[in-house]
Design a protein around this motif. Structure first.
Motif, PDB file in Angstrom:
ATOM      1  N   CYS A   1     -17.222 -16.721 -27.869  1.00 43.06           N
ATOM      2  CA  CYS A   1     -18.138 -15.887 -26.987  1.00 43.06           C
ATOM      3  C   CYS A   1     -17.973 -16.172 -25.552  1.00 43.06           C
ATOM      4  CB  CYS A   1     -19.405 -16.121 -27.576  1.00 43.06           C
ATOM      5  SG  CYS A   1     -20.817 -15.093 -26.855  1.00 43.06           S
ATOM      6  N   ASP A   2     -18.560 -15.341 -24.801  1.00 39.16           N
ATOM      7  CA  ASP A   2     -18.284 -15.872 -23.433  1.00 39.16           C
ATOM      8  C   ASP A   2     -19.620 -16.170 -22.889  1.00 39.16           C
ATOM      9  OD1 ASP A   2     -19.317 -13.184 -23.187  1.00 39.16           O
ATOM     10  OD2 ASP A   2     -17.657 -12.150 -22.066  1.00 39.16           O
TER      11      ASP A   2
ATOM     12  N   THR B   1      -7.344  -2.763 -28.162  1.00 39.02           N
ATOM     13  CA  THR B   1      -7.666  -1.602 -27.736  1.00 39.02           C
ATOM     14  C   THR B   1      -9.126  -0.973 -27.299  1.00 39.02           C
ATOM     15  OG1 THR B   1      -6.889  -0.307 -29.493  1.00 39.02           O
ATOM     16  CG2 THR B   1      -5.116  -0.301 -27.750  1.00 39.02           C
TER      17      THR B   1
ATOM     18  N   LYS C   1     -15.917  -3.975 -14.375  1.00 39.79           N
ATOM     19  CA  LYS C   1     -15.596  -4.051 -15.627  1.00 39.79           C
ATOM     20  C   LYS C   1     -15.863  -5.178 -16.425  1.00 39.79           C
ATOM     21  CE  LYS C   1     -11.260  -1.016 -16.292  1.00 39.79           C
ATOM     22  NZ  LYS C   1     -10.044  -1.137 -16.766  1.00 39.79           N
TER      23      LYS C   1
ATOM     24  N   ILE D   1      -1.313  -4.422 -27.513  1.00 40.25           N
ATOM     25  CA  ILE D   1      -1.325  -3.443 -26.580  1.00 40.25           C
ATOM     26  C   ILE D   1      -2.789  -3.609 -26.197  1.00 40.25           C
ATOM     27  CG2 ILE D   1      -1.805  -0.819 -26.331  1.00 40.25           C
ATOM     28  CD1 ILE D   1       0.408  -0.447 -28.599  1.00 40.25           C
TER      29      ILE D   1
ATOM     30  N   LEU E   1     -20.528  -2.525 -29.834  1.00 37.42           N
ATOM     31  CA  LEU E   1     -18.925  -2.786 -29.637  1.00 37.42           C
ATOM     32  C   LEU E   1     -18.619  -2.838 -31.208  1.00 37.42           C
ATOM     33  CD1 LEU E   1     -19.013  -4.758 -26.650  1.00 37.42           C
ATOM     34  CD2 LEU E   1     -17.993  -2.615 -26.944  1.00 37.42           C
TER      35      LEU E   1
ATOM     36  N   ARG F   1      -1.666  -1.539 -19.830  1.00 33.37           N
ATOM     37  CA  ARG F   1      -1.952  -0.440 -18.924  1.00 33.37           C
ATOM     38  C   ARG F   1      -2.634  -0.675 -17.580  1.00 33.37           C
ATOM     39  NH1 ARG F   1      -4.247   4.656 -21.961  1.00 33.37           N
ATOM     40  NH2 ARG F   1      -6.291   3.776 -21.929  1.00 33.37           N
TER      41      ARG F   1
ATOM     42  N   TRP G   1     -15.438   0.982 -20.435  1.00 31.08           N
ATOM     43  CA  TRP G   1     -16.270   1.406 -21.656  1.00 31.08           C
ATOM     44  C   TRP G   1     -17.835   1.474 -21.470  1.00 31.08           C
ATOM     45  CZ3 TRP G   1     -19.556  -2.155 -23.286  1.00 31.08           C
ATOM     46  CH2 TRP G   1     -19.186  -3.551 -23.016  1.00 31.08           C
TER      47      TRP G   1
ATOM     48  N   LEU H   1       2.672  -0.670 -18.325  1.00 27.94           N
ATOM     49  CA  LEU H   1       2.716   0.699 -18.746  1.00 27.94           C
ATOM     50  C   LEU H   1       2.558   1.613 -17.604  1.00 27.94           C
ATOM     51  CD1 LEU H   1       0.878   0.442 -22.177  1.00 27.94           C
ATOM     52  CD2 LEU H   1       3.184   0.429 -21.830  1.00 27.94           C
ATOM     53  N   ARG H   2       2.125   1.071 -16.439  1.00 22.46           N
ATOM     54  CA  ARG H   2       2.030   1.875 -15.400  1.00 22.46           C
ATOM     55  C   ARG H   2       3.285   2.502 -14.916  1.00 22.46           C
ATOM     56  NH1 ARG H   2      -2.753   3.694 -15.496  1.00 22.46           N
ATOM     57  NH2 ARG H   2      -4.535   2.032 -15.606  1.00 22.46           N
TER      58      ARG H   2
ATOM     59  N   GLN I   1      -7.782 -13.002 -24.580  1.00 14.58           N
ATOM     60  CA  GLN I   1      -8.262 -14.249 -25.330  1.00 14.58           C
ATOM     61  C   GLN I   1      -7.297 -14.471 -26.271  1.00 14.58           C
ATOM     62  OE1 GLN I   1     -12.098 -13.405 -27.309  1.00 14.58           O
ATOM     63  NE2 GLN I   1     -13.152 -14.953 -25.797  1.00 14.58           N
TER      64      GLN I   1
ATOM     65  N   MET J   1     -11.369   1.249 -31.470  1.00 14.64           N
ATOM     66  CA  MET J   1     -10.790   2.494 -31.165  1.00 14.64           C
ATOM     67  C   MET J   1      -9.099   2.267 -31.156  1.00 14.64           C
ATOM     68  SD  MET J   1      -8.975   4.282 -28.651  1.00 14.64           S
ATOM     69  CE  MET J   1      -9.132   3.287 -27.083  1.00 14.64           C
TER      70      MET J   1
END
Ligand code: N01
Length: 536
Positions: A60-61, A381, A330, A186, A147, A211, A495, A352-353, A194, A151
């Protein structure tokens, strides 16, 4: 309209969906005021997020002493957290302890997924159907988590991969063998950041498919020494009071002056002190950091210099520095040696850019620039946040209108708690509430207490239903949007805005006005006889 026909007795007073922190407290609280409750939980045990997210390094943060229930002084005093930021196993054993200590399990149906929840307008009761049974209830409370719906991107050829694939949010209970294996990760959000350092300790080689780079600060995790524990326990009441009044549900305040009103040396010292202390509160070092672009640039420059200092290869360092969002807009990540991990020979950053993922085949991942042969592919992801878990259930209110359709252009609620057209339905820590922007445990307690008081009020006044009024929903949505627009948050594709899910409307979902402010608004609404709600 309530008809005069006498409805059959409902199976229970309240159905609660989900047995994470929120659902468990709902069961405890509703039961304590004499209501019959049934909780449905898709997992095989309590814990919600902390039941599912067992990936290496899951932690946990929010500080453990704050990210824990406040409702029982005995519980607070008897539980000993071992670390400043609790690991997933420790949080899960805490939640299990709470379930046993308060005898909660007997009203929870595990391994049971709720499929539909339909309102009967004649009786104002909800029929809730799961894959095991169907019940009727006077009230339906969704404690489904913000959350909780993982996905996995739809990458062509994924099904062909001959190795193992895992999502961080559905990590196998027995763990995953990484020793000596070629691992691809990914995603470089909180879960990726983490887990990557720990994966790199075990794997033969790790390919990090990035990405968008994210900002991360050291977690600053430490063991809790006996003196600290004693001090916290002696001052818990005050700690909780400050948390409830705070912006984020923890007992901390930002620096007393704004960023650019603080002399440069002092400003740097303040950032440095926060960096050394570690944790997500770095993004609140100064009060205007996520409001004023100039202030934000100062914070960014500080962290970017740290990244360049830690990462030896400057080309890699530049790729690890985010280019697309103000810091803190974010969810800022926290890590244990994330950037340093890129100094290891067995770690490769795949940007991935430069070359996006093209497909997956039996042997690994193909980007437009080359191929990466893998034994294990980890999807870090993320989630269909805030609305995903509600969307999976066929929830129908007045006129059999589906909540999912009602929210097709983005979630609309009053206080995040109620939705017009969906009487006697409540959502805990959902969109329209501080939710993910604050301490989720205190947020869940605050919501559940409000709902429990509301149900008691309805019974005391001989009422059968409560429903948010359309005007109150309109006004609340406008207020949430206005408050978000006054910050830098909507600039970032995150998100919070649903931009990680193809086709999801771009709407800033949480209430950003602060936990304390929100609590006061909810309390005022209740005191005014549930202003903005129609009580029937
Ligand atoms: O998920 P995320 P998360 N190809 O959505 C990438 C909480 N949490 O599970 O940004 C390639 O943040 C995506 O890239 P991009 C916390 O609130 C807390 O990490 O879309 N990449 C991104 O890098 C957190 O914010 C803790 O370009 C793809 C990543 O996957 C929230 O949960 C720990 C992709 C997803 O990041 C979610 O965190 C863990 C694709 N097709 C989680 N699709 C703590 O308490 C997605 N990505 C510390």
């Amino acid at each position: 309209m309530v008809t005069t026909r006498t409805p059959a007795e409902p199976t229970v007073d309240v159905v609660v969906v989900g047995a994470g922190f929120a659902g468990l407290y709902a069961l405890y609280r509703f039961r304590a005021q004499g209501l019959s409750v049934r909780v449905y939980e898709a997992g095989s045990d309590v814990g919600g997020t902390w039941y599912w997210n067992r990936y290496p390094g899951a932690r946990c943060d929010v500080e453990s002493v704050d990210y824990s229930y406040s409702f029982s002084e005995d519980l607070q005093q008897e539980w000993d957290w071992t670390e400043k930021y609790a690991s997933q196993p420790e949080i899960l054993s805490y939640v299990r302890h709470v379930a046993d200590r308060f005898d909660l399990r007997r009203d929870i149906r595990f391994d049971t997924r709720v499929l539909t929840a339909h309102l009967d307008e004649d009786t104002m009761r909800w029929t809730v159907e799961s894959d095991r049974e169907t019940v009727t209830a006077r009230y339906c409370v969704f404690a489904t988590g913000a959350l909780s719906t993982a996905m996995t991107p739809n990458i062509p050829g994924l099904e062909l991969f001959a190795g193992e694939t895992h999502h961080t949010g559905h990590w196998p209970h027995g763990g995953v063998e990484l020793e000596g294996r070629r691992v691809g990760v990914i995603g470089t959000g909180s879960s990726g950041i983490q887990s990557i350092p720990i994966v790199a300790e075990q794997a033969d080689h790790v390919f990090v498919f990035q990405r968008s780079a994210n900002y991360s600060v050291p977690a600053g995790n430490t063991a809790i020494d006996p003196e600290t524990r004693t001090r916290v326990k002696a001052t818990y009441a005050e700690r909780r009071r400050l948390s409830r009044e705070s912006g984020g549900g923890s007992p901390y305040n930002a620096y007393p002056t704004k960023t650019m009103d603080t002399p440069p040396d002092e400003r740097r010292a303040a950032f440095e002190a926060r960096w050394q202390l570690g944790g997500v509160l770095f993004s609140k070092t100064f009060p205007d950091q996520t409001i004023d672009p100039v202030a934000n640039d100062e914070a960014k420059a500080f962290v970017e210099a740290k990244i360049r200092e830690i990462v030896e290869n400057q080309e890699v360092a530049e790729r690890l520095i985010p280019k697309d969002h103000p810091i803190g807009t974010k969810r800022i990540c926290t890590d244990s040696d994330y950037y340093r991990t890129f100094n290891k020979d067995n770690v490769t950053l795949v940007d991935l850019r430069d070359a996006p993922i093209d497909s997956i085949d039996a042997n690994g991942v193909l980007t437009t620039a080359g191929r990466y042969d893998l034994d294990v592919l980890i999807f870090a992801t993320g989630f269909d946040a805030m609305t995903g878990s509600l969307d999976r259930i066929d929830i129908r209110g007045r006129g059999a209108v589906a909540l999912k359709n009602r929210w097709a252009d983005g979630p609309r609620s009053y206080l995040g708690l109620g939705v017009d057209g969906f009487p006697n339905m409540f959502i805990v820590t959902g969109p329209g509430s501080p939710s993910v922007l604050a301490n989720m445990v205190l947020g869940a307690e605050q919501h559940v207490d409000w709902i429990a008081d509301c149900l008691a009020y309805l019974d005391e006044h001989g009422c059968v239903a409560i429903e948010a009024m359309p005007r109150a929903v309109d006004d609340w949505v406008a207020e949430c949007n206005e408050r978000a627009a006054a910050t830098l948050f909507p600039i970032a594709n995150s998100w919070y805005l649903g931009t990680n899910i193809p086709g999801k409307p771009r709407v800033f979902m949480p209430f950003i006005g602060g936990f304390g402010v929100y609590g006061s608004i909810c309390a005022e609404v209740a005191t005014a006889g549930y202003k903005g709600f129609r009580v029937i």
